[in-house]
Write a protein that holds these residues in place. Structure first.
Motif, PDB file in Angstrom:
ATOM      1  N   GLU A  86     -84.028   2.583 -20.691  1.00  0.00           N
ATOM      2  CA  GLU A  86     -83.627   3.676 -19.811  1.00  0.00           C
ATOM      3  C   GLU A  86     -82.650   3.246 -18.708  1.00  0.00           C
ATOM      4  O   GLU A  86     -82.229   4.070 -17.895  1.00  0.00           O
ATOM      5  CB  GLU A  86     -84.873   4.325 -19.173  1.00  0.00           C
ATOM      6  CG  GLU A  86     -85.861   4.885 -20.180  1.00  0.00           C
ATOM      7  CD  GLU A  86     -85.192   5.810 -21.202  1.00  0.00           C
ATOM      8  OE1 GLU A  86     -84.344   6.633 -20.801  1.00  0.00           O
ATOM      9  OE2 GLU A  86     -85.520   5.691 -22.397  1.00  0.00           O
ATOM     10  N   ASP A  87     -82.296   1.969 -18.690  1.00  0.00           N
ATOM     11  CA  ASP A  87     -81.317   1.507 -17.700  1.00  0.00           C
ATOM     12  C   ASP A  87     -79.968   2.162 -17.945  1.00  0.00           C
ATOM     13  O   ASP A  87     -79.565   2.374 -19.092  1.00  0.00           O
ATOM     14  CB  ASP A  87     -81.156  -0.020 -17.760  1.00  0.00           C
ATOM     15  CG  ASP A  87     -82.348  -0.750 -17.155  1.00  0.00           C
ATOM     16  OD1 ASP A  87     -83.118  -0.099 -16.432  1.00  0.00           O
ATOM     17  OD2 ASP A  87     -82.499  -1.958 -17.409  1.00  0.00           O
ATOM     18  N   ILE A  88     -79.265   2.478 -16.878  1.00  0.00           N
ATOM     19  CA  ILE A  88     -77.933   3.088 -16.980  1.00  0.00           C
ATOM     20  C   ILE A  88     -76.883   1.981 -17.086  1.00  0.00           C
ATOM     21  O   ILE A  88     -76.945   0.978 -16.363  1.00  0.00           O
ATOM     22  CB  ILE A  88     -77.636   3.987 -15.769  1.00  0.00           C
ATOM     23  CG1 ILE A  88     -78.710   5.081 -15.641  1.00  0.00           C
ATOM     24  CG2 ILE A  88     -76.246   4.617 -15.900  1.00  0.00           C
ATOM     25  CD1 ILE A  88     -78.801   6.018 -16.821  1.00  0.00           C
ATOM     26  N   VAL A  89     -75.930   2.163 -17.971  1.00  0.00           N
ATOM     27  CA  VAL A  89     -74.909   1.148 -18.224  1.00  0.00           C
ATOM     28  C   VAL A  89     -74.162   0.763 -16.956  1.00  0.00           C
ATOM     29  O   VAL A  89     -73.903  -0.421 -16.700  1.00  0.00           O
ATOM     30  CB  VAL A  89     -73.904   1.651 -19.302  1.00  0.00           C
ATOM     31  CG1 VAL A  89     -72.695   0.726 -19.388  1.00  0.00           C
ATOM     32  CG2 VAL A  89     -74.582   1.744 -20.658  1.00  0.00           C
ATOM     33  N   GLU A  90     -73.857   1.738 -16.126  1.00  0.00           N
ATOM     34  CA  GLU A  90     -73.090   1.469 -14.901  1.00  0.00           C
ATOM     35  C   GLU A  90     -73.825   0.487 -13.985  1.00  0.00           C
ATOM     36  O   GLU A  90     -73.196  -0.262 -13.240  1.00  0.00           O
ATOM     37  CB  GLU A  90     -72.819   2.770 -14.157  1.00  0.00           C
ATOM     38  CG  GLU A  90     -71.875   2.598 -12.967  1.00  0.00           C
ATOM     39  CD  GLU A  90     -71.486   3.920 -12.323  1.00  0.00           C
ATOM     40  OE1 GLU A  90     -70.689   3.891 -11.380  1.00  0.00           O
ATOM     41  OE2 GLU A  90     -71.969   4.979 -12.796  1.00  0.00           O
ATOM     42  N   ASN A  91     -75.163   0.476 -14.068  1.00  0.00           N
ATOM     43  CA  ASN A  91     -75.955  -0.388 -13.191  1.00  0.00           C
ATOM     44  C   ASN A  91     -76.059  -1.820 -13.699  1.00  0.00           C
ATOM     45  O   ASN A  91     -76.429  -2.714 -12.928  1.00  0.00           O
ATOM     46  CB  ASN A  91     -77.364   0.192 -13.015  1.00  0.00           C
ATOM     47  CG  ASN A  91     -77.337   1.545 -12.315  1.00  0.00           C
ATOM     48  OD1 ASN A  91     -76.431   1.820 -11.528  1.00  0.00           O
ATOM     49  ND2 ASN A  91     -78.319   2.400 -12.612  1.00  0.00           N
ATOM     50  N   ILE A  92     -75.764  -2.069 -14.960  1.00  0.00           N
ATOM     51  CA  ILE A  92     -75.891  -3.429 -15.500  1.00  0.00           C
ATOM     52  C   ILE A  92     -74.544  -4.030 -15.889  1.00  0.00           C
ATOM     53  O   ILE A  92     -74.460  -5.196 -16.268  1.00  0.00           O
ATOM     54  CB  ILE A  92     -76.816  -3.448 -16.743  1.00  0.00           C
ATOM     55  CG1 ILE A  92     -76.215  -2.601 -17.874  1.00  0.00           C
ATOM     56  CG2 ILE A  92     -78.224  -2.996 -16.389  1.00  0.00           C
ATOM     57  CD1 ILE A  92     -76.972  -2.733 -19.185  1.00  0.00           C
ATOM     58  N   MET A  93     -73.478  -3.257 -15.750  1.00  0.00           N
ATOM     59  CA  MET A  93     -72.158  -3.757 -16.178  1.00  0.00           C
ATOM     60  C   MET A  93     -71.579  -4.732 -15.151  1.00  0.00           C
ATOM     61  O   MET A  93     -71.962  -4.748 -13.974  1.00  0.00           O
ATOM     62  CB  MET A  93     -71.179  -2.601 -16.385  1.00  0.00           C
ATOM     63  CG  MET A  93     -70.717  -1.947 -15.088  1.00  0.00           C
ATOM     64  SD  MET A  93     -69.566  -0.585 -15.389  1.00  0.00           S
ATOM     65  CE  MET A  93     -69.141  -0.118 -13.706  1.00  0.00           C
ATOM     66  N   ASN A  94     -70.637  -5.547 -15.615  1.00  0.00           N
ATOM     67  CA  ASN A  94     -69.872  -6.440 -14.749  1.00  0.00           C
ATOM     68  C   ASN A  94     -68.633  -5.691 -14.272  1.00  0.00           C
ATOM     69  O   ASN A  94     -67.804  -5.273 -15.082  1.00  0.00           O
ATOM     70  CB  ASN A  94     -69.463  -7.693 -15.533  1.00  0.00           C
ATOM     71  CG  ASN A  94     -68.372  -8.483 -14.834  1.00  0.00           C
ATOM     72  OD1 ASN A  94     -68.389  -8.635 -13.618  1.00  0.00           O
ATOM     73  ND2 ASN A  94     -67.407  -8.965 -15.609  1.00  0.00           N
ATOM     74  N   LYS A  95     -68.505  -5.509 -12.953  1.00  0.00           N
ATOM     75  CA  LYS A  95     -67.396  -4.722 -12.424  1.00  0.00           C
ATOM     76  C   LYS A  95     -66.122  -5.551 -12.223  1.00  0.00           C
ATOM     77  O   LYS A  95     -65.033  -4.999 -12.110  1.00  0.00           O
ATOM     78  CB  LYS A  95     -67.811  -4.059 -11.106  1.00  0.00           C
ATOM     79  CG  LYS A  95     -68.944  -3.039 -11.273  1.00  0.00           C
ATOM     80  CD  LYS A  95     -69.325  -2.410  -9.949  1.00  0.00           C
ATOM     81  CE  LYS A  95     -70.480  -1.419 -10.144  1.00  0.00           C
ATOM     82  NZ  LYS A  95     -70.904  -0.809  -8.863  1.00  0.00           N
ATOM     83  N   ASN A  96     -66.270  -6.872 -12.158  1.00  0.00           N
ATOM     84  CA  ASN A  96     -65.106  -7.745 -11.954  1.00  0.00           C
ATOM     85  C   ASN A  96     -64.527  -8.174 -13.301  1.00  0.00           C
ATOM     86  O   ASN A  96     -64.497  -9.358 -13.649  1.00  0.00           O
ATOM     87  CB  ASN A  96     -65.504  -8.973 -11.132  1.00  0.00           C
ATOM     88  CG  ASN A  96     -66.008  -8.597  -9.748  1.00  0.00           C
ATOM     89  OD1 ASN A  96     -65.417  -7.738  -9.097  1.00  0.00           O
ATOM     90  ND2 ASN A  96     -67.080  -9.238  -9.315  1.00  0.00           N
ATOM     91  N   VAL A  97     -64.096  -7.212 -14.062  1.00  0.00           N
ATOM     92  CA  VAL A  97     -63.613  -7.487 -15.420  1.00  0.00           C
ATOM     93  C   VAL A  97     -62.162  -7.961 -15.378  1.00  0.00           C
ATOM     94  O   VAL A  97     -61.335  -7.433 -14.633  1.00  0.00           O
ATOM     95  CB  VAL A  97     -63.766  -6.232 -16.307  1.00  0.00           C
ATOM     96  CG1 VAL A  97     -63.004  -5.062 -15.741  1.00  0.00           C
ATOM     97  CG2 VAL A  97     -63.313  -6.520 -17.732  1.00  0.00           C
TER      98      VAL A  97
END
Length: 451
Positions: free
Chosen positions: A191-202
């Motif tokens: 149930e985790d949201i992708v935006e919360n586990i993604m790496n933002k410094n791509v």
């Protein structure tokens, strides 16, 4: 074993058994066999037609453009379209880039309008740009999806994608927001949201980024895939490590050719015509030949000194060769360092300082050894031994500095540093060595020379 078995079955015309063996073999091995098979050109077409669609596409992508052309020439339009549909998009673009216009036209005529427009767009990218290397077959996820939704999406898409190790997170307008690895998804809660586990410094490049910059990113960060965006930050494709390895090989080959004073060629050596090889070498040799006339001019200018002291002439080849070799050593190391990103143009003072110290140490060693050789083995005069040995040391120092700084200067002028390698450095150092040699000779022997 595989090669002998295939040849035997071709000879017996046992196509059923041949098909069975071929479709159980790896595409790389089949492609290698086809590339090296020289007995009967028709056998190559037979082998290719016996492959199932998926394997045929992988084999086709591994073949050189000449073999691809032969295979395409034997196919109907429908068969050709079926084959290209199985290729990954970037492999298909690579194929079209190598084909003559009539083949490209034939392929495009069988595409739907939207696909034709996409192919034309990729073919229009600059040859050395990131856009020309990318593929549109990438894994993307919406930022508001759950992990469960994302994994379900991946399972549906996995067959059509070249890699699923990294998924790219996009918003509703396809803007790149971040990335997430398959490992991260598997270790997260459903149930985790992708935006919360993604790496933002791509890390990313644009379609117009030069491929050398993309290479630097792959090397520096040990990447296996790199996203490509357009000027509006929209994700348009990815570059995979297998394509980047091919580019690195091409870049290295091109650098070696330039360092050897040849015009770069993409053709393999045995596949290149004698005329093409001669043309690629002639221009650079002509430039170096003309530039080498400066050496002859210098010798002519001081020929009266040589006539009075013939012994001076004997040392000229050694001085020129040693200087050229010393300069080539430095230029090769600096060019390699620049290619790997270890040396930047702003490091020119550091390079000078390092090459100066290296040059002095090498010069002292060579100078002392040569002085002992000339004085005690060849029984030369003290002044002559000193003249040659001192000049040798000075030439080595100068050559090290010239060889180290020229590639950086070329980069600063937006030229390829590889052109400042062996032959060109040698030509420059030769002229400087002779001038220094004769100036020192005039200073030491001004009382005996009639000048």
């Amino acid at each position: 074993m595989f090669v002998e078995k295939i040849k035997e079955l071709l000879l017996k015309k046992d196509l059923k058994k041949l098909q069975e063996i071929l479709n159980s073999e790896t595409p790389i091995n089949i492609a290698e066999f086809i590339s090296e098979y020289e007995e009967n050109e028709n056998d190559i077409l037979i082998i290719f037609r016996l492959l199932n669609k998926e394997i045929a596409a992988e084999v086709f992508a591994e073949l050189d453009s000449d073999l691809q052309m032969k295979i395409v020439g034997s196919m109907t339009d429908s068969k050709l379209q079926s084959l290209l549909d199985e290729l990954f998009f970037d492999d298909m673009i690579d194929f079209l880039e190598e084909m003559p216009s009539n083949v490209v036209k034939r392929v495009l005529e069988n595409y739907k309008n939207e696909n034709r427009s996409l192919v034309n767009q990729f073919l229009s990218y600059e040859e050395d740009s990131a856009g020309s290397l990318m593929t549109i077959e990438y894994l993307s996820l919406k930022s508001n999806w759950t992990v469960r939704e994302s994994l379900t999406h991946i399972r549906k898409k996995v067959k059509d994608l070249e890699t699923i190790d990294v998924a790219y997170v996009i918003d509703g307008k396809k803007n790149l927001m971040g990335d997430v690895t398959l490992r991260d998804l598997l270790l997260s809660n459903d149930e985790d949201i992708v935006e919360n586990i993604m790496n933002k410094n791509v890390l990313y490049v644009t379609t117009s980024t030069n491929q050398e910059e993309a290479i630097e990113l792959f090397k520096k960060y040990d990447l296996i895939v790199l996203p490509v965006i357009d000027k509006e930050n929209i994700l348009v494709g990815i570059i995979t490590i297998d394509d980047m390895v091919d580019v690195i090989e091409e870049e290295n080959t091109e650098d070696f050719q330039k360092m050897a004073a040849m015009a770069p060629s993409k053709e393999e050596y045995l596949e290149s015509s004698v005329f093409e090889l001669a043309k690629n070498r002639l221009m650079w040799l002509l430039v170096l030949m003309v530039s080498a006339t400066f050496t002859g001019t210098i010798i002519s200018k001081y020929e009266n000194i040589i006539e009075q002291m013939v012994v001076l002439a004997a040392a000229i080849p050694m001085l020129m060769d040693t200087g050229g070799n010393a300069g080539s050593q430095s230029s090769t190391l600096v060019i390699r360092g620049m290619a790997l990103g270890e040396i930047k143009t702003q490091d020119w003072l550091k390079v000078i300082w390092k090459e100066l110290r290296v040059g002095l140490m090498v010069a002292i060693g060579l100078g002392f050894i040569n002085f002992a050789r000339m004085r005690f083995i060849l029984k030369q005069d003290m002044k002559i031994s000193f003249l040659v040995s001192f000049t040798l040391g000075a030439v080595v120092v100068i050559a090290k500095l010239v060889g180290g700084i020229l590639p950086i200067g070329a980069k600063k002028l937006k030229l390829d540093p590889a052109i400042m390698a062996g032959p060109l450095v040698t030509t420059i150092v030769d002229a400087m060595a002779l001038m220094l040699y004769f100036y020192i000779a005039m200073f030491l022997y001004k009382d005996v020379l009639n000048i």
